[in-house]
Design an enzyme around this catalytic site. Structure first.
Site, PDB file in Angstrom:
ATOM      1  N   ASP A   1      15.459  -7.003   2.237  1.00 53.85           N
ATOM      2  CA  ASP A   1      14.863  -7.029   3.572  1.00 53.85           C
ATOM      3  C   ASP A   1      15.720  -6.163   4.494  1.00 53.85           C
ATOM      4  OD1 ASP A   1      13.271  -7.734   5.718  1.00 53.85           O
ATOM      5  OD2 ASP A   1      13.433  -9.883   5.387  1.00 53.85           O
TER       6      ASP A   1
ATOM      7  N   GLU B   1      14.881  -0.733   6.304  1.00 54.11           N
ATOM      8  CA  GLU B   1      14.247   0.508   6.793  1.00 54.11           C
ATOM      9  C   GLU B   1      15.247   1.679   6.934  1.00 54.11           C
ATOM     10  OE1 GLU B   1      11.898  -2.742   6.999  1.00 54.11           O
ATOM     11  OE2 GLU B   1      13.704  -2.569   8.210  1.00 54.11           O
TER      12      GLU B   1
ATOM     13  N   ASP C   1       6.587  -8.705   8.576  1.00 51.99           N
ATOM     14  CA  ASP C   1       6.546  -9.830   9.518  1.00 51.99           C
ATOM     15  C   ASP C   1       5.243  -9.833  10.311  1.00 51.99           C
ATOM     16  OD1 ASP C   1       9.035 -10.365   8.555  1.00 51.99           O
ATOM     17  OD2 ASP C   1      10.085  -9.416  10.212  1.00 51.99           O
TER      18      ASP C   1
END
Length: 821
Positions: A446, A449, A524
């Site tokens: 997670d 990015e 999310d």
């Protein structure tokens, strides 16, 4: 799991500025003055010293590589490409008054000389498939400079003629509808919690799309990891275009004409998805966060108490010591190995989150060195073993001036690994011993990015330099591949640590080729009906972009839903490859029992059905591994010749045979369903319908409309509460005859856990049914492969609107026939 912060305003304003730009202002590549031929293709020299290279990789795949105002660089590398050793392909070249024509058995590529324009045609019919609307171009005068992320870059672009009735699909993870025509998009991996339809960019970058017109499909993969742009006829009636803020104009052109063929070839190029462990298809439960260990045990106990299937439970960031990756908080989790063993006894695997941020923690002078063989269980104050190892080996990213890059994420001040370094990837992968030695089943990547609480746009990382095979390139080039390389490091590490087990990794961010290493989910999302409706086009678009194993947070991650929303969410996700209920830390609990028995009973029905359909799902997943064609499909993938399917993004299909039309809005108890041509059976009643039309169906909360294609056979297993709880005995083949009384199917099986399937350790059985008088004859082929399942029986059930007929017999492992009277 994410911190809910306000982000992206600079990105949004940047995007607006970008679309105001006119790519016709860019400098166009010069005309062709000469060309040379090699064994693999053609190299064109241009009047402005530019070069264009066409490389023939396969009869249906040609690579176009252009360098502006200079020769093509010798370095030719991409992190996304899996196959470089293509077999020799027959091709020829001829010169015509129009230009130079390169011909394979399937594709003609015409390069016009002045101006330099490229056209792709069908080699057999000479029908135009795709053509440049203007020559390839670059920003020689700096007209786009003010909008670039890194102003040292040079914008490059290609423009294609826009077909009058051309449709566009793919482009990975976009909060958008299925057909991307008249839309524009940016590719820049971004942490975007609570995204809505139209928010762009979000988490992933997959610069691959397909165009479809007049029933013929082509694909373009623009392999450029800089921030890239795609405009599918939004800014002009004349063109679709794509471009990037730096790097080469480098794209691969795929010709179908079938979409499935393109997906197969794309998987050849960027990598086929390996099969995950079969338990990854089980139901999964998560929240930010379950702790301590007694809470984890309670959640699993409640699942068993409520007779709800469960295979996986996830631990979010609070299992760690102060969010330090590769550590355990032994106050909350006193004995992680004992916990995983206890859960394993109940059929449940543990998956732990691992973020890329390593806490920046220089050791004090007199701090004792950690010498334990299990440092993950030792107190990390005042020394943190992961930070020290990475620092000593120079594995962390640095700025151009040599300083460590220190962003802020969950641990506070942190550092990121330079995953372009082979030694750093090897080290990172080996660190996962902290989980494998403690019985953890899978890893959840997670925040990759990568997210940075200082500045989510990436500007804080502008001068960060990565090794990049010696190129020392900047963040502008490397941001979009960061998650891909992190997943690669994780996957390869798990392969080394547990060579006889299939790795299982989940990621939020990625770049083209991510399917080689990881499954993914859509980040999310919100607990709203609008977010639920986005699930289907997002899942199907990801599947059309080479990512077969996808899913979302069932029920939504952010905000508060209700029993109706959660139930309808499961009626989408119970057939998605990744089925996980996940909730934000301050969100209302949404495990299946939280809204009362009425909703729980319906959710149980669909979770149980998922497990019964496991043989069908696993067979279809193996097809995705082998062919690149996803399990979760838009209707158009199976019915490319039916224009009625081109914009349907509120229905989906599982494989070739099962069509699902869920309810995606509140307070509805019915809907219209489009059935493609052919005959269809209502899954619940076995009523038969003629396709090629819209029908009205009832859909109270306990029912999701489902239809089975006539001529198919759906294999099912006994109900179970976790995969492997009981033998798949009997295996039931549910037969849905077509109008001639025939049906066929293939059943795929393997051990579900090891890589043996890659070396013939599988079993593939073909089943065929035909009408014979008033009954049916069933023929079971001799299986392919060496895998030997336990002894079991085969049950064949012929479905009809009247009473079903069945016969049961042993699986003899050889060709045999059964008669159903």
């Amino acid at each position: 799991m994410k911190r809910c912060v306000t982000i992206g305003f600079c990105l949004l304003s940047f995007v607006t500025a970008c679309w105001a730009q006119d790519i016709t202002k860019l400098e166009r590549i010069g005309s062709v003055v000469s060309f040379t031929k090699s064994d693999t293709g053609l190299l064109f020299n241009c009047a402005d010293k530019s070069q264009v290279q066409l490389t023939v990789l396969a009869p249906d795949l040609v690579r176009v590589r252009a360098s502006f105002a200079r020769a093509l660089p010798a370095r030719d590398h991409s992190w996304s490409i899996a196959k470089t050793d293509w077999p020799a392909t027959k091709w020829s070249v001829s010169e015509t008054p129009e230009g130079v024509l390169l011909i394979t058995d399937e594709l003609e590529t015409l390069v016009r000389r002045a101006p330099l324009l490229i056209e792709f045609r069908d080699a057999k019919t000479h029908t135009l498939i795709n053509a440049d609307e203007q020559p390839m171009a670059y920003d020689a005068k700096g007209v786009f400079k003010e909008m670039l992320f890194d102003q040292r870059g040079t914008f490059v672009a290609a423009a294609k003629k826009l077909g009058f009735d051309e449709h566009f699909y793919g482009l990975g993870e976009k909060a958008a509808r299925l057909d991307k025509r008249r839309s524009s998009f940016v590719n820049w991996n971004s942490d975007t919690p609570g995204y809505l339809e139209g928010r762009d960019p979000i988490y992933q970058t997959i610069p691959f799309y397909t165009g479809l017109e007049d029933g013929r499909a082509y694909g373009i993969f623009f392999d450029n990891s800089y921030r890239s742009y795609f405009d599918f006829g939004k800014s002009s009636q004349k063109r679709a275009w794509f471009g990037a803020e730096g790097g080469e104009l480098n794209y691969y052109f795929f010709y179908g004409p079938s979409l499935k063929k393109i997906l197969n070839r794309y998987a050849d190029l960027t990598g086929h998805m390996p099969l995950p462990p079969i338990w990854a298809l089980g139901n999964q439960q998560s929240r930010w966060s379950y702790y301590p260990d007694t809470m984890v045990e309670r959640v699993v106990s409640e699942y068993r108490k409520h007779d709800l299937p469960l295979d996986v439970l996830h631990l979010d960031i609070d299992y760690m010591q102060g969010y330090r990756v590769f550590t355990w908080d032994t106050q909350r989790f006193t004995n992680p190995k004992a916990l995983t063993e206890k859960l394993a006894g109940q059929g449940v695997k543990l998956v732990t989150i691992v973020d890329p941020g390593v806490k920046y923690q220089p050791a004090s002078k007199n701090a004792a060195v950690i010498t334990s063989t299990t440092p993950e269980l030792e107190l990390q104050e005042p020394r943190y073993y992961v930070f020290e190892q990475g620092l000593q080996n120079s594995f962390f990213q640095k700025r151009e001036n040599g300083d460590l890059f220190i962003p802020r994420v969950w641990p506070g001040e942190s550092v990121f690994v330079d995953f372009t370094l082979p030694a750093a990837r090897n080290w990172w992968g080996s660190l996962h011993r902290a989980y494998t030695d403690n019985g953890v089943g899978g890893i959840w990547n997670d925040m990759n990015e990568p997210s940075d609480f200082v500045d989510q746009s990436g500007k804080n990382q502008l001068d960060v330099v990565s090794y990049d095979e010696g190129e020392k390139s900047t963040h502008a080039k490397n941001r979009n591949v960061f998650a891909l390389l992190m997943a690669r490091a994780t996957y390869e590490g798990l392969e080394r640590l547990r060579p006889n087990q299939r790795p299982y990794i989940i990621t939020r961010a990625g770049y083209a080729g991510i399917q080689r290493y990881s499954t993914m989910w859509t980040g999310d999302s919100n607990s709203t009906w609008d977010a639920l409706a986005l699930n289907i086009p997002m899942f199907t678009s990801l599947g059309l972009s080479g990512e077969p194993f996808v899913g979302s947070d069932v029920g939504g991650f952010m905000g508060r839903g209700n029993g109706d929303l959660l139930t309808r969410s499961y009626q989408v996700s119970f057939l998605a490859p990744f089925c996980r209920n996940h909730k934000v830390i301050d969100g209302y609990d949404q495990e299946p029992w939280r809204f009362g028995k009425y909703y729980e009973d319906i959710i149980r029905k669909y979770l149980k059905l998922r497990y019964q359909l496991l043989p069908f799902l696993y067979t279809t997943l193996e097809e995705a591994h082998r062919s690149g064609v996803p399990l979760f499909r838009p209707l158009l993938l199976n019915y490319q010749d039916d224009p009625n399917t081109y914009n349907i993004d509120d229905e989906f299909m599982i494989g070739d045979d099962l069509l699902v039309a869920p309810i995606l809005k509140p307070d509805l108890t019915g809907r219209l369903v489009y059935l493609p041509p052919g005959r269809w059976y209502d899954y619940w009643s076995n009523k038969s319908y003629a396709g090629g039309t819209m029908i009205s169906v009832e859909a109270p909360l306990e029912t999701v409309p489902m239809f089975v294609r006539a001529g198919s056979i759906i294999p099912t297993a006994p109900a179970m509460n976790y995969i492997g709880e009981k033998p798949l005995d009997p295996l039931t083949f549910n037969v849905y005859p077509d109008e001639k009384g025939a049906a066929t199917a293939t059943l795929y099986e393997d051990d579900g856990l090891t890589p043996a399937y890659t070396q013939s350790g599988f079993r593939r059985t073909t089943v065929a049914v035909r009408r014979a008088g008033i009954g049916y004859i069933v023929t079971v082929s001799t299986p392919q492969g060496t895998y030997q399942p336990a002894s079991r029986k085969f049950n064949f059930v012929v479905k009809s609107s009247g009473p079903s007929r069945s016969v049961i017999g042993p699986d003899k492992g050889s060709e045999q026939t059964f008669r159903i009277n």
